[in-house]
Design a protein around this motif. Structure first.
Motif, mmCIF file in Angstrom:
data_model
loop_
_atom_site.group_PDB
_atom_site.id
_atom_site.type_symbol
_atom_site.label_atom_id
_atom_site.label_comp_id
_atom_site.label_asym_id
_atom_site.label_seq_id
_atom_site.Cartn_x
_atom_site.Cartn_y
_atom_site.Cartn_z
ATOM 1 N N LYS A 30 0.838 -1.208 0.000
ATOM 2 C CA LYS A 30 0.000 0.000 0.000
ATOM 3 C C LYS A 30 0.869 1.254 0.000
ATOM 4 C CE LYS A 30 -3.887 -2.061 2.460
ATOM 5 N NZ LYS A 30 -4.637 -2.105 3.725
ATOM 6 N N GLU A 31 1.912 1.245 0.819
ATOM 7 C CA GLU A 31 2.826 2.390 0.867
ATOM 8 C C GLU A 31 3.535 2.579 -0.471
ATOM 9 O OE1 GLU A 31 3.410 4.789 3.156
ATOM 10 O OE2 GLU A 31 1.719 3.966 4.235
ATOM 11 N N ALA A 32 3.949 1.476 -1.073
ATOM 12 C CA ALA A 32 4.642 1.548 -2.360
ATOM 13 C C ALA A 32 3.735 2.139 -3.431
ATOM 14 C CB ALA A 32 5.134 0.164 -2.780
ATOM 15 N N VAL A 33 2.488 1.709 -3.458
ATOM 16 C CA VAL A 33 1.530 2.237 -4.436
ATOM 17 C C VAL A 33 1.303 3.728 -4.193
ATOM 18 C CG1 VAL A 33 -0.892 2.146 -5.154
ATOM 19 C CG2 VAL A 33 0.409 0.024 -4.887
ATOM 20 N N SER A 34 1.130 4.096 -2.953
ATOM 21 C CA SER A 34 0.922 5.498 -2.599
ATOM 22 C C SER A 34 2.124 6.355 -2.996
ATOM 23 C CB SER A 34 0.649 5.618 -1.099
ATOM 24 O OG SER A 34 0.523 6.957 -0.716
ATOM 25 N N MET A 35 3.315 5.863 -2.705
ATOM 26 C CA MET A 35 4.525 6.613 -3.041
ATOM 27 C C MET A 35 4.709 6.715 -4.552
ATOM 28 S SD MET A 35 7.099 5.277 -0.107
ATOM 29 C CE MET A 35 8.263 6.628 -0.103
ATOM 30 N N ALA A 87 2.466 9.433 -5.743
ATOM 31 C CA ALA A 87 3.019 10.740 -5.366
ATOM 32 C C ALA A 87 4.175 11.119 -6.284
ATOM 33 C CB ALA A 87 3.488 10.724 -3.909
ATOM 34 N N ALA A 88 5.039 10.160 -6.575
ATOM 35 C CA ALA A 88 6.179 10.429 -7.462
ATOM 36 C C ALA A 88 5.701 10.802 -8.857
ATOM 37 C CB ALA A 88 7.100 9.206 -7.521
ATOM 38 N N SER A 89 4.692 10.093 -9.343
ATOM 39 C CA SER A 89 4.146 10.413 -10.666
ATOM 40 C C SER A 89 3.560 11.822 -10.686
ATOM 41 C CB SER A 89 3.056 9.402 -11.049
ATOM 42 O OG SER A 89 3.617 8.129 -11.216
ATOM 43 N N GLY A 90 2.885 12.182 -9.626
ATOM 44 C CA GLY A 90 2.320 13.532 -9.538
ATOM 45 C C GLY A 90 3.388 14.603 -9.534
ATOM 46 N N GLU A 145 12.981 14.858 -5.862
ATOM 47 C CA GLU A 145 12.176 14.204 -4.830
ATOM 48 C C GLU A 145 11.336 13.085 -5.436
ATOM 49 O OE1 GLU A 145 9.940 16.960 -2.412
ATOM 50 O OE2 GLU A 145 11.714 18.168 -2.028
ATOM 51 N N ALA A 146 10.807 13.313 -6.625
ATOM 52 C CA ALA A 146 10.019 12.279 -7.306
ATOM 53 C C ALA A 146 10.878 11.058 -7.581
ATOM 54 C CB ALA A 146 9.430 12.818 -8.609
ATOM 55 N N LYS A 147 12.115 11.288 -7.991
ATOM 56 C CA LYS A 147 13.025 10.167 -8.255
ATOM 57 C C LYS A 147 13.282 9.375 -6.973
ATOM 58 C CE LYS A 147 17.567 9.016 -10.007
ATOM 59 N NZ LYS A 147 18.897 9.443 -10.297
ATOM 60 N N VAL A 176 12.271 4.622 -3.409
ATOM 61 C CA VAL A 176 11.780 4.046 -2.149
ATOM 62 C C VAL A 176 10.586 3.134 -2.425
ATOM 63 C CG1 VAL A 176 10.706 4.578 0.079
ATOM 64 C CG2 VAL A 176 12.665 5.911 -0.708
ATOM 65 N N SER A 177 9.708 3.545 -3.322
ATOM 66 C CA SER A 177 8.564 2.730 -3.697
ATOM 67 C C SER A 177 9.012 1.395 -4.275
ATOM 68 C CB SER A 177 7.702 3.484 -4.720
ATOM 69 O OG SER A 177 6.683 2.660 -5.235
ATOM 70 N N THR A 178 10.020 1.434 -5.142
ATOM 71 C CA THR A 178 10.555 0.205 -5.719
ATOM 72 C C THR A 178 11.167 -0.677 -4.640
ATOM 73 O OG1 THR A 178 10.976 1.329 -7.814
ATOM 74 C CG2 THR A 178 12.202 -0.705 -7.412
ATOM 75 N N ALA A 179 11.873 -0.066 -3.697
ATOM 76 C CA ALA A 179 12.467 -0.829 -2.592
ATOM 77 C C ALA A 179 11.380 -1.484 -1.740
ATOM 78 C CB ALA A 179 13.345 0.084 -1.736
#
Length: 103
Positions: free
Chosen positions: A6-11, A14-17, A76-78, A83-86
């Protein structure tokens, strides 16, 4: 869905935004920057002639700050994407370890 997933999807969202901000601001920023060099109407007013230079400087500063923010948001998006990938990888590893423990 696990908490990490869930956190990964959320992050990721956010990164895409954050990555999309530059696409939305590029044209308005370019127009604003062009207008900072085209203050002829102010030059026609004698009392504002001295203010024209200050207005140009202020507009140029705003353009530079906006470009700097865009670069910061991209960085920051990168990071958020990494982090999302991790988190995705960690979630897979935890699931594999749990599966191995059952087997």
């Amino acid at each position: 869905m696990s908490d990490l997933k869930k956190e990964a999807v959320s992050m990721h969202k956010a990164a895409s935004g954050l990555r999309g901000v530059g696409h939305h601001t590029a044209n308005p920023l370019q127009q604003f920057e062009a207008q900072s060099r085209d203050l002829d109407a102010l030059g026609a007013l004698g009392s504002l002639l001295g203010a024209k230079g200050e207005i140009e400087k202020g507009m140029t500063t705003l353009v530079k700050l906006t470009k700097a923010l865009d670069e910061e948001w991209e960085a920051e998006a990168k990071l958020i994407g990494e982090v999302s990938t991790a988190f995705d990888l960690l979630d897979v590893l935890i699931a594999a370890a749990a599966q191995a423990g059952k087997g």
